[in-house]
Motif scaffolding. Sequence first.
Motif, PDB file in Angstrom:
ATOM      1  N   TYR A   5     -16.505 -41.758  -7.655  1.00 46.38           N
ATOM      2  CA  TYR A   5     -15.590 -40.858  -6.930  1.00 46.38           C
ATOM      3  C   TYR A   5     -14.282 -41.555  -6.566  1.00 46.38           C
ATOM      4  O   TYR A   5     -13.196 -41.031  -6.830  1.00 46.38           O
ATOM      5  CB  TYR A   5     -16.266 -40.308  -5.666  1.00 46.38           C
ATOM      6  N   PHE A  29     -15.992 -38.508 -13.118  1.00 49.73           N
ATOM      7  CA  PHE A  29     -16.733 -38.975 -11.943  1.00 49.73           C
ATOM      8  C   PHE A  29     -17.914 -39.848 -12.340  1.00 49.73           C
ATOM      9  O   PHE A  29     -18.209 -40.854 -11.687  1.00 49.73           O
ATOM     10  CB  PHE A  29     -17.220 -37.797 -11.099  1.00 49.73           C
ATOM     11  N   PHE A  31     -14.827 -32.101  -6.994  1.00 49.57           N
ATOM     12  CA  PHE A  31     -16.069 -32.872  -6.981  1.00 49.57           C
ATOM     13  C   PHE A  31     -17.220 -32.036  -6.420  1.00 49.57           C
ATOM     14  O   PHE A  31     -18.299 -31.960  -7.018  1.00 49.57           O
ATOM     15  CB  PHE A  31     -15.875 -34.143  -6.149  1.00 49.57           C
TER      16      PHE A  31
END
Length: 193
Positions: A22, A17, A52
Amino acid sequence: MAISKKDQIVQGALTAFAQNGYSETTMDTIAEAAQVAKGTLYYHFTTKEELFLYVIEKGVKMLIDSVENVMNNEQLSLADRMISVLDEHLRFFSENRELCFLLLSFFTGDENRDQMMARHLADYFLMMEKHMTVLQQQGYIKAEVEVRTIASAMFGMVGFTVLRKQFRKEPVDISTSRETLRHMLEGILQTNN
């Protein structure tokens, strides 16, 4: 002690990430970065979004715990705790570069996800504001200083200082940076306490 598969996945996801953002990160990218099979990845996390948010939640909790440990250290005077919080932020962000990057650039383009991240960061800011309010009530922080701004400024000034140094490949925790940030912070402290 061996790292668990879940922790290995979380570390790989954090790296992916931070490097790709993202939108550009896929579950395949995460599996590769974590060096696990896709089946292992999906066993622990069913979606990229779930993973995430877990990474962010875990990272913010680590930051909160590290700062609270300093603020709750009764061996330090209240004034020394405030300065020690600065040092703890420097240590934390320098040791958690990828997390620092994610926390300082958390907008993902999805309103719901961004609001969830903001709620996790709100826990950090509420904790900082609580401790700083106590310091202000006890006369260690000037009465005219707004605590919410101090909490935001602490996070931003340390985080962006660390990030800039990392991007420039400079040592993060050098005495010049620490002293400069300490002088800025000392400007809000009462001098007669």
